[in-house]
Write a protein that holds these residues in place. Structure first.
Motif, mmCIF file in Angstrom:
data_model
loop_
_atom_site.group_PDB
_atom_site.id
_atom_site.type_symbol
_atom_site.label_atom_id
_atom_site.label_comp_id
_atom_site.label_asym_id
_atom_site.label_seq_id
_atom_site.Cartn_x
_atom_site.Cartn_y
_atom_site.Cartn_z
ATOM 1 N N HIS A 81 0.869 -1.181 0.000
ATOM 2 C CA HIS A 81 0.000 0.000 0.000
ATOM 3 C C HIS A 81 0.901 1.223 0.000
ATOM 4 O O HIS A 81 2.113 1.111 0.176
ATOM 5 C CB HIS A 81 -0.968 -0.008 1.185
ATOM 6 N N HIS A 114 1.261 3.907 1.923
ATOM 7 C CA HIS A 114 1.728 4.655 3.097
ATOM 8 C C HIS A 114 3.220 4.964 2.927
ATOM 9 O O HIS A 114 3.992 4.115 2.478
ATOM 10 C CB HIS A 114 1.526 3.822 4.375
ATOM 11 N N HIS A 151 6.241 2.705 3.582
ATOM 12 C CA HIS A 151 6.429 1.530 2.718
ATOM 13 C C HIS A 151 7.076 1.875 1.377
ATOM 14 O O HIS A 151 7.430 0.988 0.619
ATOM 15 C CB HIS A 151 5.088 0.822 2.476
ATOM 16 N N HIS A 194 -6.747 -2.371 6.488
ATOM 17 C CA HIS A 194 -5.841 -1.405 7.129
ATOM 18 C C HIS A 194 -6.607 -0.130 7.482
ATOM 19 O O HIS A 194 -6.090 0.974 7.377
ATOM 20 C CB HIS A 194 -4.685 -1.125 6.160
ATOM 21 N N ASP A 216 0.017 -4.389 5.855
ATOM 22 C CA ASP A 216 -0.490 -3.754 7.083
ATOM 23 C C ASP A 216 -1.972 -4.057 7.210
ATOM 24 O O ASP A 216 -2.759 -3.696 6.332
ATOM 25 C CB ASP A 216 -0.296 -2.236 7.008
HETATM 26 ZN ZN LIG Z 1 0.330 1.289 6.620
#
Ligand SMILES: [Zn+2]
Length: 314
Positions: free
Chosen positions: A78, A80, A83, A168, A191
């Motif tokens: 994802h 974020h 990451h 998430h 996550d």
């Molecule tokens: Zn995350």
């Protein structure tokens, strides 16, 4: 070097008959040096597959002796920032310093093409001037982004990578990955809080690599932000439930987030809910997934010199 034996495992073919996994970074977004940003590397049939690119991804690859220029397939769980914040460094430095000679393939959820376009814009200066004097091939700085939804993302030469949706919270879409090769299955949680789709995809797998987050009761009582964050991640008690239901042969913990608890607390809280096997993961830990699973600690010597890389590795 004798290629018939690697870390006590017999190699009966030119390429390893097992999957190799490196936990490059196992940390949270915080700035711990011993646990850098989230990133996991696999080598399957001589090819490298990188999952998430947190802070210091390239640095950890270097420390593990990985030829970063040959890591061309990257998968994002994802978008974020913790990451993907190591992606610009990995993309650019592994091109002009390490001479990646073919385009980087980035597979990610909806929004990945926009992320890649933004990264190119951020590095517009390098993209303009470096080709004028660097000796690295121009193809190596190109990026081929692919946006995916739930389903098979990669299917080549007996290696299958499937993305599956996880929970998430508001950070959506967020995915985990199920990787299959030579009858072995490795699952990355991404996550997520406890999620039945993850349990279903991880059931009976050889290796589960799972994120975990834990806070003390006092922290939860006093801090609204911690309560919100914890809700979107997997607690030790929820992880015990996942292990009880999915029964992976082995589970390693990574992406460790803690608020006023120790890692020992995390382990004991999981252990109180399950007798399934699991271990705390650490940066640079190496795992061989074959008929048996072997785990080598971070302080084992770097192994890059005995990497066996396929001629057509990408
Ligand atoms: Zn995350």
């Amino acid at each position: 070097m004798d290629h018939t034996l690697y870390r006590g495992v017999h190699l009966n073919q030119e390429l390893p008959s097992f999957a190799r996994v490196w936990l490059l970074g196992t940390g949270s977004p915080s700035l711990q040096v011993c646990r850098h940003g989230i990133s996991t590397l696999m080598q399957l049939r001589g090819r490298f597959f990188l999952f998430d690119t947190g802070r210091a991804t390239l640095q950890r690859m270097y420390e593990c002796g990985i030829p970063a220029a040959q890591v061309r397939n990257v998968f994002i769980t994802h978008l974020h920032s913790d990451h993907i914040c190591g992606m610009p460094d990995f993309w650019m430095t592994a091109w002009y310093v390490m001479h990646r000679s073919k385009p980087l393939r980035i597979y990610g959820p909806k929004g990945t093409e926009r992320f890649v376009a933004g990264m190119k814009e951020m590095h517009h200066f390098d993209l303009d001037v470096r080709p004028k004097y660097e000796t690295a091939k121009i193809e190596g700085v190109q990026i081929e982004p692919t946006e995916f939804e739930e389903g098979v993302v990669y299917d080549e030469d007996g290696i299958t990578i499937k993305a599956f949706l996880v929970d998430h919270g508001p950070a959506t879409p967020a995915y985990g990955f199920r990787i299959e090769c030579d009858g072995k299955v490795i699952v990355l949680s991404g996550d997520t809080t406890y999620n039945t789709n993850l349990v279903q995809h991880a059931t009976g797998c050889d290796l589960l690599i799972h994120a975990v987050a834990a806070a003390s009761d006092r922290q939860l009582a006093e801090n609204e932000i911690t309560r919100r964050l914890i809700k979107n991640h997997t607690s030790p008690e929820q992880l015990a439930q996942v292990l009880e239901e999915a029964k992976p042969k082995m589970t390693l913990l990574h992406h460790i987030s803690t608020w006023r608890v120790t890692e020992y607390d995390i382990l004991s809280r999981i252990r109180s809910g399950t007798h399934q096997p699991f271990e705390m993961g650490h940066d640079r830990m190496e795992i061989l997934v074959g008929d048996e699973i072997k785990i080598f600690p971070s302080n084992a010597p770097a192994t890059g010199e005995d990497l066996i890389v396929s001629d057509h590795a990408d």
